[in-house]
Design a protein around this motif. Structure first.
Motif, PDB file in Angstrom:
ATOM      1  N   ARG A   7       0.871  -1.209   0.098  1.00 25.06           N
ATOM      2  CA  ARG A   7      -0.072   0.092  -0.098  1.00 25.06           C
ATOM      3  C   ARG A   7       0.887   1.235  -0.068  1.00 25.06           C
ATOM      4  O   ARG A   7       2.013   1.364   0.334  1.00 25.06           O
ATOM      5  CB  ARG A   7      -0.895   0.072   1.308  1.00 25.06           C
ATOM      6  CG  ARG A   7      -1.879  -1.333   1.197  1.00 25.06           C
ATOM      7  CD  ARG A   7      -2.668  -1.095   2.597  1.00 25.06           C
ATOM      8  NE  ARG A   7      -1.613  -1.592   3.712  1.00 25.06           N
ATOM      9  CZ  ARG A   7      -1.824  -1.405   5.085  1.00 25.06           C
ATOM     10  NH1 ARG A   7      -3.021  -0.779   5.179  1.00 25.06           N
ATOM     11  NH2 ARG A   7      -1.110  -1.574   5.702  1.00 25.06           N
ATOM     12  N   HIS A   8       0.378   2.335  -0.395  1.00 24.44           N
ATOM     13  CA  HIS A   8       1.048   3.472  -0.550  1.00 24.44           C
ATOM     14  C   HIS A   8       1.756   4.179   0.919  1.00 24.44           C
ATOM     15  O   HIS A   8       2.895   4.336   0.601  1.00 24.44           O
ATOM     16  CB  HIS A   8      -0.023   4.702  -1.092  1.00 24.44           C
ATOM     17  CG  HIS A   8       0.827   6.112  -1.079  1.00 24.44           C
ATOM     18  ND1 HIS A   8       1.231   6.549  -2.184  1.00 24.44           N
ATOM     19  CD2 HIS A   8       0.543   7.187  -0.225  1.00 24.44           C
ATOM     20  CE1 HIS A   8       1.571   7.783  -1.987  1.00 24.44           C
ATOM     21  NE2 HIS A   8       1.087   8.139  -0.742  1.00 24.44           N
ATOM     22  N   HIS A   9       1.037   4.260   1.571  1.00 19.73           N
ATOM     23  CA  HIS A   9       1.586   4.884   2.782  1.00 19.73           C
ATOM     24  C   HIS A   9       2.659   3.931   3.463  1.00 19.73           C
ATOM     25  O   HIS A   9       3.792   4.500   3.729  1.00 19.73           O
ATOM     26  CB  HIS A   9       0.497   5.307   4.108  1.00 19.73           C
ATOM     27  CG  HIS A   9      -0.448   6.282   3.298  1.00 19.73           C
ATOM     28  ND1 HIS A   9       0.121   7.704   3.404  1.00 19.73           N
ATOM     29  CD2 HIS A   9      -1.818   6.410   3.125  1.00 19.73           C
ATOM     30  CE1 HIS A   9      -0.955   8.393   2.979  1.00 19.73           C
ATOM     31  NE2 HIS A   9      -1.934   7.667   2.872  1.00 19.73           N
ATOM     32  N   PRO A  10       2.334   2.662   3.738  1.00 21.01           N
ATOM     33  CA  PRO A  10       3.545   1.928   4.373  1.00 21.01           C
ATOM     34  C   PRO A  10       4.907   1.863   3.501  1.00 21.01           C
ATOM     35  O   PRO A  10       5.822   2.201   3.931  1.00 21.01           O
ATOM     36  CB  PRO A  10       3.058   0.557   4.399  1.00 21.01           C
ATOM     37  CG  PRO A  10       1.620   0.719   4.510  1.00 21.01           C
ATOM     38  CD  PRO A  10       1.153   1.824   3.715  1.00 21.01           C
ATOM     39  N   VAL A  11       4.580   1.900   2.174  1.00 20.23           N
ATOM     40  CA  VAL A  11       5.814   1.781   1.016  1.00 20.23           C
ATOM     41  C   VAL A  11       6.487   3.367   1.066  1.00 20.23           C
ATOM     42  O   VAL A  11       7.808   3.352   1.254  1.00 20.23           O
ATOM     43  CB  VAL A  11       5.365   1.559  -0.260  1.00 20.23           C
ATOM     44  CG1 VAL A  11       6.542   1.878  -1.218  1.00 20.23           C
ATOM     45  CG2 VAL A  11       4.884   0.312  -0.379  1.00 20.23           C
ATOM     46  N   SER A  12       5.654   4.192   1.059  1.00 19.68           N
ATOM     47  CA  SER A  12       6.282   5.729   1.201  1.00 19.68           C
ATOM     48  C   SER A  12       7.088   5.986   2.537  1.00 19.68           C
ATOM     49  O   SER A  12       8.145   6.406   2.650  1.00 19.68           O
ATOM     50  CB  SER A  12       5.037   6.727   1.277  1.00 19.68           C
ATOM     51  OG  SER A  12       5.668   7.946   1.255  1.00 19.68           O
ATOM     52  N   GLU A  13       6.621   5.407   3.816  1.00 13.15           N
ATOM     53  CA  GLU A  13       7.060   5.532   5.003  1.00 13.15           C
ATOM     54  C   GLU A  13       8.318   4.879   5.174  1.00 13.15           C
ATOM     55  O   GLU A  13       9.455   5.197   5.488  1.00 13.15           O
ATOM     56  CB  GLU A  13       6.168   5.353   6.054  1.00 13.15           C
ATOM     57  CG  GLU A  13       4.980   6.291   6.060  1.00 13.15           C
ATOM     58  CD  GLU A  13       4.086   5.782   7.270  1.00 13.15           C
ATOM     59  OE1 GLU A  13       4.157   4.824   7.774  1.00 13.15           O
ATOM     60  OE2 GLU A  13       3.012   6.830   7.109  1.00 13.15           O
ATOM     61  N   LEU A  14       8.403   3.537   4.703  1.00 16.24           N
ATOM     62  CA  LEU A  14       9.578   2.593   4.666  1.00 16.24           C
ATOM     63  C   LEU A  14      10.730   3.361   3.803  1.00 16.24           C
ATOM     64  O   LEU A  14      11.882   3.091   3.979  1.00 16.24           O
ATOM     65  CB  LEU A  14       9.329   1.235   4.113  1.00 16.24           C
ATOM     66  CG  LEU A  14      10.561   0.344   4.107  1.00 16.24           C
ATOM     67  CD1 LEU A  14      10.952  -0.028   5.582  1.00 16.24           C
ATOM     68  CD2 LEU A  14      10.394  -0.905   3.268  1.00 16.24           C
TER      69      LEU A  14
END
Length: 315
Positions: free
Chosen positions: A233-240
């Motif tokens: 998903r967008h947010h977990p990938v972006s944050e990682l």
């Protein structure tokens, strides 16, 4: 829709081997994929079928959907083994007026049982995680999140658990690694998505078949250069990736490779087919097994964005 898979020789009954009962097949599957190792929220085991019925043909598939049921019934399967549960949440009816109830009724009328091996198959030896790691030729692999000794056999802490971490035989660029992934998994509309520097070098790899963004902390702790999984998903990938770049710059790891859920789990079916037939033969019984090549990824089309930067790993 189906895809081409490597041709497998047809199973030939060994002299004197009789078909097992469904009950015998279930006991064998439960030994290969112990239900006690499934996650607490999971629903695994026999869904439909008479334990006394003989089983001559077993079809193995990722999803219990209508097209797979059609394939099983057309082939004359006595048992359909799927990775994903048909009933993951409690139900109060299996009436044929619902799509799940209708599927159960069709299988029962056709004399075909249904069995599910889900998170217990994810974690097992020669399970979903091992099959995905083997497809990429990962060496020296260990579980990403090992089972504790209380979940299964005493050796489970070493050999079973969620995901696998291993090493490539030789370093690859992230681009070449993504191309290898695309080459060994079934073709799908999505293909392979990548987050990271395509020219960076990767050698250590973490894999989880199915949805894996809840395991980012374990991936970071493993030190893997790249993480292959599904449903990112967008947010977990972006944050990682933001965290990695803050700590190590633009080429910091782990990089991410995302593939469709179905594609990441399909390689296990061949292992399951082989292991089931072998275990039953050792007990004096014979079944013919077949791996479904029906693509059950629900996405049917993709329209590329115009002039999207980084839209292709080869462009």
């Amino acid at each position: 829709m189906t895809f081409d898979a490597a041709a497998e020789p047809a199973d030939e009954p060994a002299a004197g081997l009789a078909p097992p009962t469904l009950g015998q097949v279930v006991r064998t599957l439960d030994e290969l994929y112990p239900p006690g190792t499934a996650e607490d929220w999971d629903a695994v085991g026999l869904v439909a079928g008479d334990p006394a019925a003989p089983v001559r043909k077993v079809l193995l598939a990722v999803d219990p959907v209508e097209d797979v049921a059609d394939e099983a019934l057309a082939w004359g399967a006595d048992l359909l083994v799927t990775h994903h549960p048909l009933f993951l949440r409690p139900v109060h009816s299996v009436a044929a007026t619902t799509f799940k109830g209708s599927l159960v009724h069709r299988l029962i009328r056709g004399g075909c049982g249904l069995y599910v091996a889900h998170t217990n198959a994810d974690a097992a030896e020669r399970g979903v995680a091992d099959a995905l790691a083997d497809a990429l030729d990962l060496l020296h692999r260990v579980p990403l999140v090992p089972h504790d000794a209380g979940r299964g056999a005493p050796h489970a802490a070493v050999t079973t658990g969620t995901g696998r971490v291993g090493r490539l035989a030789a370093p690859l660029t992230l681009r070449a690694f993504a191309e290898r992934v695309a080459g060994v998994l079934p073709a799908t509309v999505q293909g392979v998505r990548v987050a990271g520097d395509l020219d960076a070098t990767v050698e250590s790899v973490a894999v989880v078949g199915g949805s894996g963004d809840s395991l980012f902390d374990a991936v970071r702790a493993s030190g893997a250069d790249v993480y292959l999984t599904s449903d990112l998903r967008h947010h977990p990938v972006s944050e990682l990736r933001e965290r990695a770049q803050l700590e190590g710059g633009p080429s910091a790891t782990p990089f991410l490779v995302d593939v469709p859920h179905f594609a990441s789990e399909w390689p296990w079916l061949r292992y399951a087919a082989e292991d089931l037939a072998r275990a039953l033969a050792a007990r004096g019984a014979h079944v013919e097994t077949r791996v479904s090549t029906t693509v059950t990824d629900p996405w049917t089309a993709r329209v590329p964005s115009a002039s999207a930067p980084g839209a292709s790993a080869t462009g």
